[in-house]
Design an enzyme around this catalytic site. Structure first.
Site, short mmCIF file in Angstrom:
data_model
loop_
_atom_site.label_atom_id
_atom_site.label_comp_id
_atom_site.label_asym_id
_atom_site.label_seq_id
_atom_site.Cartn_x
_atom_site.Cartn_y
_atom_site.Cartn_z
N GLU A 157 0.74 -1.20 0.07
CA GLU A 157 -0.01 0.02 0.15
C GLU A 157 0.86 1.30 0.06
OE1 GLU A 157 -2.75 -0.57 3.34
OE2 GLU A 157 -3.70 -2.37 2.45
N ASN A 217 2.44 -4.87 -3.31
CA ASN A 217 0.60 -5.45 -2.96
C ASN A 217 0.20 -3.96 -2.91
OD1 ASN A 217 -1.21 -7.59 -2.67
ND2 ASN A 217 -1.21 -6.69 -0.32
N GLU A 288 -6.06 -10.30 -1.92
CA GLU A 288 -7.05 -10.28 -0.63
C GLU A 288 -8.58 -10.01 -0.92
OE1 GLU A 288 -5.49 -7.02 1.76
OE2 GLU A 288 -3.24 -7.46 1.50
O1 9MR Z 1 -7.90 -8.36 8.05
C1 9MR Z 1 -7.00 -7.17 8.83
C2 9MR Z 1 -7.52 -6.87 9.91
O2 9MR Z 1 -7.82 -7.86 10.87
C3 9MR Z 1 -6.89 -5.79 10.69
O3 9MR Z 1 -7.33 -5.30 11.57
C4 9MR Z 1 -6.26 -4.78 9.64
C5 9MR Z 1 -5.60 -3.52 10.30
O4 9MR Z 1 -5.14 -2.73 9.44
O5 9MR Z 1 -5.72 -5.22 8.53
C6 9MR Z 1 -6.59 -6.10 7.72
O6 9MR Z 1 -5.69 -6.57 6.76
C7 9MR Z 1 -5.44 -5.51 5.74
C8 9MR Z 1 -4.28 -6.09 4.91
O7 9MR Z 1 -3.11 -6.27 5.92
C9 9MR Z 1 -3.75 -5.11 3.93
N1 9MR Z 1 -4.82 -4.60 3.22
C10 9MR Z 1 -6.17 -4.36 3.57
C11 9MR Z 1 -6.54 -5.25 4.59
C12 9MR Z 1 -7.70 -4.95 5.09
O8 9MR Z 1 -7.52 -3.72 5.96
#
Ligand code: 9MR
Length: 501
Positions: A157, A217, A288
């Site tokens: 990101e 990513n 994802e």
């Molecule tokens: O699914 C993840 C969630 O449990 C966490 O609270 C969150 C915190 O930022 O991150 C989520 O996963 C993210 C992933 O690491 C990167 N792309 C977006 C995903 C959803 O926010």
């Protein structure tokens, strides 16, 4: 007797002599043309048969049997993020959850995607760290699991929201320096956290002799366009990053969190965008995936299922789209539970398949179809570039009919669909280096350029002209660079004329 197709094949295989078995297996092969006879019954098996992985985001407290049964790949949803495992000096701590997940994957013969090394969010003790400290962390994390991690998200990101096409204005990207002020971070003298992190990661992988592939990513990078047909500048910026750092980057993750945000919708040019990254020679993953069940006013059930089908098909149709990962097992356990975006309902180990599940399984079981990409992979690369994957289909574009001498030449390859196309134009310097180029071509009437990357465009219909941007004007003798454009209408028979400066 109630046996699965696979069990039935096994019974036949042990009971019959070889000659009979040959007849039986050719009968099976003939039957496999019809989807019912050959259909696999899990996402994992159906995907494997089509030559890709189908994975899931996982947590140590949810390692139910379904994880290994339905999925062939696992991404730690939170347990490998810096806020879990990094110390402020780039060391490792609290790796228990990550170890549990890697061990589980290994004992279930699943691939692992490490997620994630360099990220502005969930940075924990690394927040604000220098590049040197990030490099220490990158080394420690990659070395801890080595080849047990098939893919690492090295940078996550990095690009801003709202389709600006810019890097984030947050640490760690605030460490970037644009030495000549030309608006990018690709020049000698520029500092780029993305480049430097990938260089470090590549060094560690090579020094350790690991098979690990290194990915970048991001989200909202899935289509060539966003809502309303606006060019997807974030996708174009990611494309430029991968193109410039191709020697360090092996794979690209399109997160594919689809919802009704104008930049997060499913567009018809998803496949074309996957294809253009694949044409750079990298693997593409939908890393994802979840799909809001109210997307495009489709309600629960068929609408979402059809959307899943479309997304899975877009990946299957590109040979180098080598994996799809859903971001959780069931709606209620998802980070976006209100959008009910996943393939199962239920929870705590007891799950029910949704219509979307059956659609995905069915689409995977249809396989890749006749995947013959019409655009060639980029083959011009610096000497340090790893060899292009031998499975990459050969280019279909004919070489220039008149070999270049001085100046430059250009060829176009097309990826077309009804009503639109993506053109990739390859500019090759002649026997002398060039410091800039212009490509002119005439579009058929009714055809319009809607989006251009890695070139400055002038004109959108009739005779149009593309000239180099600052980072791809200089091309050594005999070497090539590429730019691309997207258009509506058709683009057959284009004859590009290249002028060097
Ligand atoms: O699914 C993840 C969630 O449990 C966490 O609270 C969150 C915190 O930022 O991150 C989520 O996963 C993210 C992933 O690491 C990167 N792309 C977006 C995903 C959803 O926010």
């Amino acid at each position: 007797m109630n046996s699965s197709p696979r069990q039935r094949r096994k019974i036949i295989g042990t009971a019959l002599p070889a000659a009979v078995l040959m007849l039986v297996s050719s009968a099976v092969a003939v039957q496999s043309v019809g989807p019912a006879a050959a259909a696999e019954t899990t996402l994992r098996a159906a995907a494997a048969k089509a030559g890709l992985f189908f994975g899931v985001a996982a947590s140590p407290n949810r390692l139910y049997p379904i994880v290994g049964q339905e999925f062939g790949q696992l991404t730690p949803e939170n347990d490998m993020k810096p806020d879990r495992i990094a110390t402020s000096s780039g060391g490792l701590q609290n790796t228990g959850g990550a170890d549990t997940l890697v061990n589980h994957a290994q004992s279930n013969n699943m691939l692992v995607r490490g997620h994630t090394l360099v990220w502005h969010s969930q940075a924990g003790a690394l927040q604000g760290a220098s590049q040197a400290t990030l490099n220490t962390f990158i080394g420690n994390a990659i070395n801890r699991w080595g080849s047990r991690i098939a893919y690492w998200d090295v940078v996550n990101e990095a690009l801003e929201d709202n389709n600006t096409g810019r890097r984030r204005n947050q640490w760690p990207h605030t460490m970037n320096r644009d030495a000549n002020g030309d608006g990018d971070f690709f020049d000698a003298g520029d500092t780029d956290v993305i480049r430097d992190s990938f260089i470090r990661a590549k060094q560690v992988v090579q020094a350790g002799g690991y098979t690990t592939k290194l990915c970048i990513n991001d989200y909202d990078v899935e289509g060539l366009t966003v809502q309303g047909g606006t060019p997807n500048r974030k996708a174009n910026a990611l494309y430029d990053i991968v193109r410039n750092y191709r020697q360090y980057i092996d794979c690209v993750g399109f997160q594919a969190h689809f919802n009704d945000n104008p930049n997060s919708i499913i567009t018809d040019d998803l496949q074309a965008n996957i294809q253009r990254f694949a044409d750079l020679g990298v693997e593409v993953h939908l890393s994802e995936v979840d799909i809001d069940d109210d997307l495009s006013n489709n309600d629960i059930g068929a609408g979402q299922a059809e959307n899943y089908r479309k997304v899975v098909r877009a990946c299957l149709n590109v040979a180098k789209c080598t994996g799809i990962t859903v971001w959780g097992i069931s709606d209620s356990e998802s980070w976006r539970s209100s959008e009910r975006g996943l393939l199962f309902t239920g929870g705590n180990g007891s799950y029910q398949k949704k219509a979307a599940y059956h659609a995905v399984l069915d689409e995977l079981n249809k396989g890749r179809g006749s995947v013959t990409p019409t655009t060639p992979p980029v083959t011009t690369a610096p000497p340090t570039t790893p060899p292009v994957d031998p499975t990459t289909p050969p280019p279909t574009t004919a070489p220039p009919t008149t070999p270049p001498t001085t100046g430059c030449s250009a060829t176009v390859s097309l990826n077309s669909w009804t009503g639109g196309f993506v053109a990739t134009v390859r500019v090759t310097a002649g026997t002398a280096p060039i410091s800039g180029w212009t490509v002119r071509l005439t579009l058929p009437s009714g055809t319009t350029v809607t989006n251009t990357w890695s070139a400055n465009a002038s004109g959108t219909s009739g005779t149009v002209q593309f000239s180099n941007v600052n980072y791809n004007g200089a091309v050594s003798a005999g070497q090539s660079t590429e730019f691309g454009f997207q258009g509506t209408g058709t683009a057959t028979g284009l004859t590009p004329v290249c002028t060097a400066s």
